[in-house]
Design an enzyme around this catalytic site. Structure first.
Site, short mmCIF file in Angstrom:
data_model
loop_
_atom_site.label_atom_id
_atom_site.label_comp_id
_atom_site.label_asym_id
_atom_site.label_seq_id
_atom_site.Cartn_x
_atom_site.Cartn_y
_atom_site.Cartn_z
N ARG A 195 0.85 -1.20 0.00
CA ARG A 195 0.00 0.00 0.00
C ARG A 195 0.88 1.24 0.00
NH1 ARG A 195 -4.87 1.62 4.17
NH2 ARG A 195 -3.30 1.23 5.78
N ASP A 493 -4.74 2.09 13.65
CA ASP A 493 -3.80 2.83 12.80
C ASP A 493 -4.29 4.27 12.65
OD1 ASP A 493 -5.78 2.86 10.85
OD2 ASP A 493 -4.77 1.49 9.50
#
EC number: 2.3.3.9
Length: 627
Positions: A195, A493
């Site tokens: 990512r 996160d």
């Protein structure tokens, strides 16, 4: 050309290779285009606030901005998409997490990759974005570790053998059997996925020829693909990326041009690089087929995350005094606007392209970690499995987990069904009415109370503190549950910090009405969430963190990054002008441990945002004259 921060080329010659530098030179012109679409994004946001209008669908008679594709043609599937490659046909479980640890040796840091590739996950999304710390040169450590692992360097293989033994010992104690029979063969099982950072973020180490910070998307994509594409292809693996934070099909078009240019530079066929798109933005949900069409042969599927998407809805509706979210715990994937968002995604992937190709839907994140009391773990694991079963029934071909220990707990949901995927499952075609648009911002009755506010504030403060320490993925829980093993830690996160502060901003500036009484704070049901109440809760929750043990709050952080996290959180929540991204205020203070300096940087950021509508996204330590 471009400029790299001093000494980094000498420290990372294996990352900044001649091939990488040549590719960065070829792609550097995209920096200007990315900055243009990001400026356009901020202008759309400002216009929504000024005119108090909600996001709506594109005019079907127009072309998608930046392309020659007609909007109606995209919705009708009149475009050429991708055939799903063999190693993506079955992705029952994808794990997520960074490939590096902050301030760690290679042997210690690369353990993250070993855990991932030995986990038994069908794919692992190695994160360069929300879960990867950006202190010092951690983004380059991440790239180095991935290269060592993908090329099966002896350093990685030595660590992997050690990690395999540790994982088997855990599996025997928790599952009653080992999960790894041949660790070397197991390393080839999991599809490697990366990512990159979104278009809205800048790299901390590179500026272009004009002295402008290079878009992190260009840097991350180039470093990963150029350093690893040959090794991946030789192993029979696809080159796969996750693309985050896309808001419009025009932005997806910039990604498509960037990927095609990189493929051309490397003499690869267009469509060699495959991408999943994370549907994390409300605006993107209005343009799902258009995004598919624009990405064409690169696109393989969508992922439905939770936290980022909630944050985007909150931000897009910040102008509407009547749009006030409930407690974060109430906003599950079956809640109001989340339910309708997920439904649109599954319809979009199961609409065929011109060749009859469908796309994949990867379900959302399971944040639980099976560590705690027997009762706590049992209840949380049952909840995790139930969530996976729901997504499978709804049409997802797999889901995400945030910790390797969850793979063999959740994967059996799909193993029992036995189908590789749910490509082409029949759902109604998407419609584009005002009713559809309204459904994407649908609120439903749910609690909004002091307990919810405490949880929002406690985790947001802890997350900001962890971020400053270099841990953008951290196991957290509200301070009131420290020491209570019945309440498990969740892997959090960047998105979890952002949405918590977004909701607190909503509650304060929209004068949210609390639905429940609270004796401790002497609050009755029907009371308004006020600034004085917020400040009182802040003092109490912060004090709990100062008194916490080193297990929950590092002692050294209490006089360094924790006070800065408090300053950032409070400035964000109290500001009349809502900052678009919490991460901006964290990034501008990376590697800074001085509270007075942090206050100057925050003031500088907010002044730029309010006065000029401009986000400060570059590394101020690279450009100290900025402040």
């Amino acid at each position: 050309m471009f400029k790299i921060r001093p000494h980094l080329q000498d420290q990372y010659p294996d990352v900044y290779t001649p091939e990488v530098l040549a590719a960065l030179t070829a792609l550097a012109p995209f920096n200007k285009r990315i900055k243009e679409v990001m400026d356009a994004r901020m202008k759309r946001r400002s216009t929504r606030y000024q005119t108090q209008t909600q996001i709506n669908f594109l005019d079907p008679s127009t072309t998608i901005p930046g392309t020659s594709i007609n909007v109606q043609d995209a919705r009708d599937g009149k475009f050429e998409g991708a055939v799903i490659p063999p190693d993506l046909q079955r992705q029952w479980i994808q794990g997520t997490g960074p490939a590096a640890k902050p301030n760690a040796s290679i042997e210690n840091s690369i353990r993250n990759v070993a855990y991932a590739l030995l986990s038994g996950a069908d794919g692992w999304m190695f994160d360069g974005e929300d879960a990867l710390g950006q202190v010092t040169s951690m983004s380059l450590d991440n790239q180095r570790n991935l290269k060592l692992a993908i090329h099966k360097d002896p350093i990685f293989l030595k660590v992997a053998e050690q990690v395999a033994n540790e994982m088997n010992r855990w599996a025997e104690s928790f599952l009653g059997h080992q999960t790894i029979t041949n660790w070397q063969e197991q390393l080839t099982f999991t599809t490697k996925i990366f990512r990159a950072r979104g278009l809205h973020l800048d790299d901390r180490h590179i500026r272009d020829a004009d002295g402008v910070a290079m878009a992190a998307s260009i840097v991350d994509t180039t470093l990963y693909v150029v350093n690893n594409y040959q090794a991946l292809q030789q192993a029979g693996s696809s080159i796969v990326l996750y693309l985050p934070k896309i808001q419009t099909a025009e932005e997806a078009g910039v990604w498509n041009e960037l990927l095609s240019a990189l493929e051309s530079h490397l003499n690869l066929m267009v469509g060699t690089i495959k991408v999943y798109v994370l549907v994390e933005q409300l605006e993107a949900t209005h343009q799902l087929m258009e995004i598919r069409a624009v990405l064409g042969k690169h696109f393989v599927g969508y992922n439905t995350g939770r936290w980022d998407y909630i944050n985007s809805v909150s931000d897009a509706m910040a102008w509407d005094k009547d749009f006030v979210n409930p407690n974060i715990e109430s906003i599950t994937m079956t809640y109001g606007y989340m339910r309708n968002y997920e439904d649109r995604v599954r319809r979009a992937v199961n609409t065929p392209d011109i060749n009859g190709n469908f796309a994949l839907w990867q379900g959302g994140m399971e944040p639980n970690i099976p560590v705690g009391s027997e009762a706590g773990v049992s209840a949380s694991m049952a909840k995790a499995v139930a969530g996976a079963e729901r997504e499978q029934r709804e049409g997802a071909s797999g889901k995400w987990v945030a910790h390797w220990k969850m793979v063999h707990i959740v994967r059996p949901v799909w193993e029992k069904v036995g189908e590789a995927n749910q490509l082409g499952r029949t759902f109604p075609r998407l419609s584009y009415t005002q009713q559809d648009a309204d459904a994407l911002i649908l609120l439903e009755p749910a609690p909004r109370d002091i307990r919810g506010a405490r949880n929002l504030l406690s985790v947001a403060l802890q997350y900001g503190n962890a971020f400053g320490q270099g841990m953008q993925a951290a196991a957290l829980k509200p301070a009131d549950f420290f020491g209570n093993d019945d309440i498990l830690y969740l892997m959090e996160d960047m998105a979890t910090g952002e949405i918590r502060l977004s909701i607190l901003w909503e509650w304060l500036h929209k004068q949210a009405v609390l639905t429940e009484a609270d004796e401790e704070m002497n609050i009755e049901a029907g009371s308004v969430f006020s600034e004085s109440l917020y400040k009182a809760l802040l003092e109490q929750e912060y004090d709990k963190l100062l008194k916490a043990t080193n297990k929950d709050v590092f002692e050294t952080s209490k006089t360094t990054t924790l006070p800065i996290a408090r300053e950032i959180a409070s400035d964000y929540v109290l500001s009349q002008e809502k900052a678009p991204w919490f991460i901006d205020l964290l990034n501008i203070n990376l590697n800074n441990m001085d509270l007075a300096e942090a206050k100057d940087r925050i003031q500088f950021f907010m002044y730029s945002l309010i006065r000029n509508g401009r986000r400060i996204t570059e590394n101020v330590d690279f450009s100290p004259s900025l402040i």
